[in-house]
Design a protein around this motif. Structure first.
Motif, PDB file in Angstrom:
ATOM      1  N   LYS A 237      23.701  24.615  37.243  1.00 52.35           N
ATOM      2  CA  LYS A 237      24.092  23.391  36.553  1.00 52.35           C
ATOM      3  C   LYS A 237      25.524  22.993  36.901  1.00 52.35           C
ATOM      4  CE  LYS A 237      22.572  22.707  32.276  1.00 52.35           C
ATOM      5  NZ  LYS A 237      22.183  22.938  30.858  1.00 52.35           N
ATOM      6  N   ARG A 238      26.418  23.978  37.009  1.00 51.35           N
ATOM      7  CA  ARG A 238      27.799  23.661  37.411  1.00 51.35           C
ATOM      8  C   ARG A 238      27.837  23.119  38.842  1.00 51.35           C
ATOM      9  NH1 ARG A 238      32.048  26.226  37.939  1.00 51.35           N
ATOM     10  NH2 ARG A 238      33.338  24.745  36.804  1.00 51.35           N
ATOM     11  N   LEU A 239      27.070  23.716  39.719  1.00 51.75           N
ATOM     12  CA  LEU A 239      27.034  23.282  41.111  1.00 51.75           C
ATOM     13  C   LEU A 239      26.493  21.858  41.215  1.00 51.75           C
ATOM     14  CD1 LEU A 239      27.182  23.765  44.185  1.00 51.75           C
ATOM     15  CD2 LEU A 239      24.961  24.935  44.012  1.00 51.75           C
ATOM     16  N   ILE A 240      25.408  21.574  40.522  1.00 52.85           N
ATOM     17  CA  ILE A 240      24.800  20.242  40.570  1.00 52.85           C
ATOM     18  C   ILE A 240      25.772  19.194  40.030  1.00 52.85           C
ATOM     19  CG2 ILE A 240      22.946  18.807  39.625  1.00 52.85           C
ATOM     20  CD1 ILE A 240      21.229  21.439  39.611  1.00 52.85           C
ATOM     21  N   ARG A 241      26.411  19.503  38.900  1.00 53.19           N
ATOM     22  CA  ARG A 241      27.354  18.549  38.305  1.00 53.19           C
ATOM     23  C   ARG A 241      28.522  18.243  39.240  1.00 53.19           C
ATOM     24  NH1 ARG A 241      26.749  21.125  32.981  1.00 53.19           N
ATOM     25  NH2 ARG A 241      25.819  19.617  31.560  1.00 53.19           N
ATOM     26  N   SER A 242      29.142  19.299  39.759  1.00 53.30           N
ATOM     27  CA  SER A 242      30.348  19.081  40.559  1.00 53.30           C
ATOM     28  C   SER A 242      30.019  18.400  41.881  1.00 53.30           C
ATOM     29  CB  SER A 242      31.073  20.408  40.799  1.00 53.30           C
ATOM     30  OG  SER A 242      30.263  21.327  41.501  1.00 53.30           O
ATOM     31  N   ALA A 243      28.861  18.721  42.463  1.00 55.13           N
ATOM     32  CA  ALA A 243      28.459  18.056  43.705  1.00 55.13           C
ATOM     33  C   ALA A 243      28.159  16.580  43.450  1.00 55.13           C
ATOM     34  CB  ALA A 243      27.248  18.757  44.306  1.00 55.13           C
ATOM     35  N   ALA A 244      27.508  16.274  42.341  1.00 55.72           N
ATOM     36  CA  ALA A 244      27.172  14.879  42.035  1.00 55.72           C
ATOM     37  C   ALA A 244      28.432  14.017  41.958  1.00 55.72           C
ATOM     38  CB  ALA A 244      26.393  14.808  40.724  1.00 55.72           C
TER      39      ALA A 244
END
Length: 459
Positions: A237-244
């Motif tokens: 979830k952290r990876l998806i958020r920061s990449a978005a």
């Protein structure tokens, strides 16, 4: 002061990371609160080895805050022991590089000075259930699926969040595009960043699909040890958020961000293995389903009403159940049936497992895994009968066990549950109930625009 890490982390892990990534200057230190939100700090490169050598102090009151970060006095954790810090220690195997940020990341968990887990930290709640399972001769295995929306970072002139434009073409589609590979291609620069980051973080992401709503996607994560599977959700979830954010988008993990569209779930796939890794849920030689798996399903059916606040922790979580489109708020079970709460996928006999489909993607994965495993162990101990499998569309059938109908009902059900007090522990049980009551009271005072539109000048 504790000088040996109670998590089993070693300074060699920190040294190896610093040697491998000499250019990295910052490391995100992430502790997961009861909501599943990462709290912590960004430390500098020279501080990493000290973190692994002696831990890092953080305020215990972080576990007594609501989702907005406000203290809730009734938790018993605000200014507890004078408001002093507890010590957080790294979770082994979670130190990795976030290449799109050029920063490291490591998960931590909170401990008392004597090395005992802090009573309100959710990760040790799952660890306790896993220890109980191992004591009984079982090794819990699992994997989560994550559904989420990608939206523009800014709302439109009417305050609405629209589906994100595709990074490859700049186009925006308002079509459902369920399982469209072309849509994934147009979103591919974003997902390429996700998979690159996952590889560096040791995060075993697998397939991605365009889901059953405009702007909705699903990522699956590889099956493995249940504790690491829950860690995977926090990191994913952290990876998806920061990449978005790097593409002018926001990843939305609300359970029901759009009333007329599908909700977002966090399905947990679970099985039990023996000490040699053999699947104990595998079908019988006769081809029948494993009695151990059926007892597990029976136990979860028996306890699911008490666990609903963990599975659906926010007011918005319950909007997901207002529409029955693939959102089973029930205790039903069945084989290869997506209208049930507990689905046995049509997998091979040796890889048999079940899928718990009730939790929203807004839930805390440690707590979801803990209550699911606890229910399964309860069923095994009691040799619970799951009852007959549902056939056809189970949405038409009422749950066998009376489930909470509303968020408030779920709060009060958990407050009075001896099962949940035992699973969460006294301190987290008290804190979780107090936080949810405080959130309920805050929202009960909030008058919506819809109320003004319907009642403001009509009654």
């Amino acid at each position: 002061m504790q000088v040996q890490s109670p998590t089993g982390s070693t300074q060699e892990e920190a040294h190896a990371f610093l040697t491998k990534y000499p250019e990295v200057q910052g490391i995100d230190v992430i502790m997961t609160d009861c909501h599943g939100i990462g709290r912590g700090k960004i430390i500098r490169r020279h501080e990493l080895e000290a973190l692994f050598a002696s831990g890092r102090p953080m305020p215990a009151s972080l576990f007594g805050q609501d989702v907005a970060g406000d203290d809730v006095d009734g938790t018993g954790l605000v200014l507890h022991d004078g408001g002093g810090d507890k010590r957080c220690w790294p979770v082994p195997g979670t130190l990795g590089l976030q290449p799109h940020l050029n920063r490291g990341q490591v998960l931590v968990s909170m401990y008392e000075p004597d090395g005992q887990p802090f009573c309100a930290d959710p990760r040790p709640v799952l660890e306790r259930q896993i220890a109980a399972a191992r004591q009984a001769g079982f090794q819990p295995m699992g994997a989560f699926e994550l559904e989420f929306y990608l939206v523009d970072s800014q709302p439109d002139a009417q305050g609405r969040y629209l589906p994100a434009r595709y990074p490859l073409t700049g186009r925006r589609s308002l079509n459902r595009n369920t399982m469209s590979v072309d849509e994934l291609d147009e979103m591919s620069p974003f997902f390429d960043m996700i998979y690159t980051g996952a590889e560096q973080l040791g995060l075993p992401l697998e397939s991605v699909i365009s889901e059953y709503a405009v702007g909705q996607y699903e990522l699956t994560i590889r099956y493995r040890d249940l504790l690491r599977a829950a860690d995977d959700v926090i990191m994913a979830k952290r990876l998806i958020r920061s990449a978005a954010r790097r593409f002018g988008m926001e990843a939305c993990f609300m359970a029901k961000p759009f009333g007329q569209e599908a909700g977002s779930g966090m399905h947990l796939h679970l099985s039990l293995a023996d000490a040699d890794g053999r699947n104990l849920y595998a079908d019988q030689p006769s081809g029948q389903l494993s009695p151990l798996m059926l007892h597990s399903i029976g136990g979860i059916r028996h306890t699911i009403g008490d666990t609903m606040l963990v599975l659906a922790p926010f007011l918005n979580s319950w909007r997901r159940f207002a529409s029955v489109v693939y959102s089973p708020a029930s205790d039903t079970w069945g084989v290869e049936n997506r209208t049930v709460a507990l689905r046995v996928p049509n997998s091979s006999a040796n890889t048999r497992h079940f899928e718990h489909r009730v939790a929203g993607v807004d839930a805390n994965p440690y707590l979801v895994a803990a209550v699911t495993l606890a229910g399964a162990l309860h069923g095994i101990a009691q040799r619970s009968d799951p009852g007959p499998a549902a056939e056809g569309n189970s949405y038409a059938h009422a749950p066998t066990n009376q489930l909470p109908k509303t968020w408030f009902d779920a709060i009060e059900r958990l407050a009075g549950s001896a099962f949940m007090r035992d699973v969460l522990g006294e301190a987290l049980h008290q804190a979780f109930v107090a936080i949810k009551r405080a959130e309920y009271e805050r929202l009960a005072l909030d008058v919506s625009e819809t109320e003004w539109r319907l009642y403001g000048f009509a009654v």
